[in-house]
Each structure stands twice: as C-alpha cells, then as structure tokens.
Scaffold this motif. Structure first.
Motif, PDB file in Angstrom:
ATOM      1  N   GLY A 109       0.724  -1.416  -0.025  1.00 41.97           N
ATOM      2  CA  GLY A 109      -0.012  -0.019  -0.093  1.00 41.97           C
ATOM      3  C   GLY A 109       0.801   1.230  -0.158  1.00 41.97           C
ATOM      4  N   ALA A 110       1.915   1.415   0.766  1.00 41.99           N
ATOM      5  CA  ALA A 110       2.704   2.583   0.998  1.00 41.99           C
ATOM      6  C   ALA A 110       3.462   2.620  -0.437  1.00 41.99           C
ATOM      7  CB  ALA A 110       3.862   2.206   2.183  1.00 41.99           C
ATOM      8  N   VAL A 111       4.110   1.645  -1.195  1.00 40.09           N
ATOM      9  CA  VAL A 111       4.721   1.910  -2.348  1.00 40.09           C
ATOM     10  C   VAL A 111       3.608   2.200  -3.401  1.00 40.09           C
ATOM     11  CG1 VAL A 111       5.932   0.585  -4.293  1.00 40.09           C
ATOM     12  CG2 VAL A 111       6.558   0.151  -1.842  1.00 40.09           C
ATOM     13  N   LEU A 112       2.344   1.777  -3.290  1.00 34.66           N
ATOM     14  CA  LEU A 112       1.260   2.288  -4.239  1.00 34.66           C
ATOM     15  C   LEU A 112       1.300   3.773  -4.131  1.00 34.66           C
ATOM     16  CD1 LEU A 112      -1.049  -0.888  -4.189  1.00 34.66           C
ATOM     17  CD2 LEU A 112       0.221  -0.248  -6.232  1.00 34.66           C
ATOM     18  N   LEU A 113       1.077   4.010  -2.888  1.00 36.14           N
ATOM     19  CA  LEU A 113       0.793   5.648  -2.700  1.00 36.14           C
ATOM     20  C   LEU A 113       2.203   6.317  -3.390  1.00 36.14           C
ATOM     21  CD1 LEU A 113      -0.713   5.516   0.727  1.00 36.14           C
ATOM     22  CD2 LEU A 113      -1.578   6.391  -1.556  1.00 36.14           C
ATOM     23  N   ALA A 114       3.395   5.888  -3.206  1.00 36.79           N
ATOM     24  CA  ALA A 114       4.514   6.475  -3.675  1.00 36.79           C
ATOM     25  C   ALA A 114       4.265   6.488  -5.209  1.00 36.79           C
ATOM     26  CB  ALA A 114       5.769   5.745  -3.009  1.00 36.79           C
TER      27      ALA A 114
END
Length: 184
Positions: A109-114
């Motif tokens: 999720g964090a990488v998708l946001l990035a």
C-alpha cells in the motif's frame, strides 16, 4: 561431505557500518558456506506456528525484493514483487498471532501511494482491514489513499479511526510501512 574454502568465513565478525558492500558480501559468503555444509534450507517438515516454515519464509524473498526495488526507484518491480508477497502471505494458514509478522500489504500500500496509485492502495488497505479489522497501519494508509483521491470526508473518518487505534502508541507514523516515508 567436502569442506569448502568459504567455510572459514562463518566466524568472521561483521564489518563496520561504513563498509556496506563488505557487510552485504559477508552475508553472501555465509550463504555459500552454509550451502557447502549442506545447510541450504529449513527442513520441509519444520513448522513455524501452524505453517510450514518454508511457506512463511517464502513470503520473505519477494517482500525483500520489493523493498530493494523500491529503494532503487524501480516502482514497477517493487509493486510486482510485493503483490507476490501478498499472494504468498494470503496462502498461509491462519494463526494468532500471524506467522508472517511483517504484513506485506502494509508495504504494498505504501509503495502504491508512492507510485501515485491511491485507488489501488485503497483496495490493498481495505483488504487488509478485512483480515485485521481496525489495525492502525492500514487505517493510516487508507486515510492517506483517500486524501490523495480528494475524498477528504472519508479520509477524515479513516484518520479518526486511525487515531483511536493508535491512541496508546509511543511512536508517530507517516506511512503504513516504515520502509516508505510518508507525509505527516
């Protein structure tokens, strides 16, 4: 079993932190040495909680690959490898606490946001909240994903849920994964 010239590396101390290549290379050489000793994997019948240890550890390789790809700026590979880690993690049998204690979805999720993919991140966090209701990490990520989509009212609700879940925490987080910096 033959002895290998690499075996003397096993007792070597870890190099200092200012030598990161040497530290990484030492880990590689230790892997070679353990392989030479026939210690190449966890026994197939060994359990970690209710799962085969090999299955739990099988989540770790794509997870680590994803983390490394993210740090290199290769978001496409990071997302692909973290999706594989999620798939492998989902295949594990339920246990309490979970055998995989570093949830793959938090990093994905964090990488998708990035990667500026807030809708995909939202879906990842919502799936995690089905598995682990009201967990602060995914609530924090969900609030960020909704905010990134301009859904401020829903983001505020998710943030309030996060604050309630995180009320007794002794650390502030700006991302669902400490591996990815986020906005505060």
């Amino acid at each position: 079993m033959k002895r290998c010239a690499a075996i003397p590396v096993l007792p070597w101390p870890e190099p200092p932190k200012y030598l990161p290549v040497s530290r990484a290379y030492r880990l590689f050489l230790r892997g070679v040495a353990f392989a030479a000793l026939g210690q190449i994997r966890v026994p197939k019948d060994f359990l970690f909680g209710t799962n085969a240890a090999a299955d739990v550890l099988g989540v770790c390789a794509p997870y680590l690959d994803g983390e490394i790809a993210y740090q290199k700026g290769d978001l496409e590979t990071a997302i692909s490898r973290l999706r594989e880690a999620v798939t492998r993690e989902d295949a594990l049998k339920y246990d309490e606490p979970p055998d995989m204690t570093v949830p793959s979805r938090h990093a994905l999720g964090a990488v998708l946001l990035a990667a500026k993919e807030p809708k995909q991140a939202e879906a990842v966090y919502r799936a995690d909240l089905v598995r682990y209701p009201e967990n602060g990490w995914s609530l924090q990520g969900l609030a960020r994903a909704l905010r990134a989509q301009g859904r401020t009212k829903e983001a505020g609700t998710a943030n309030a849920r996060f604050r309630k879940a995180w009320a007794r925490a002794d650390v502030e987080v700006a991302s669902s994964c400490l591996c990815v910096s986020g906005e505060k």
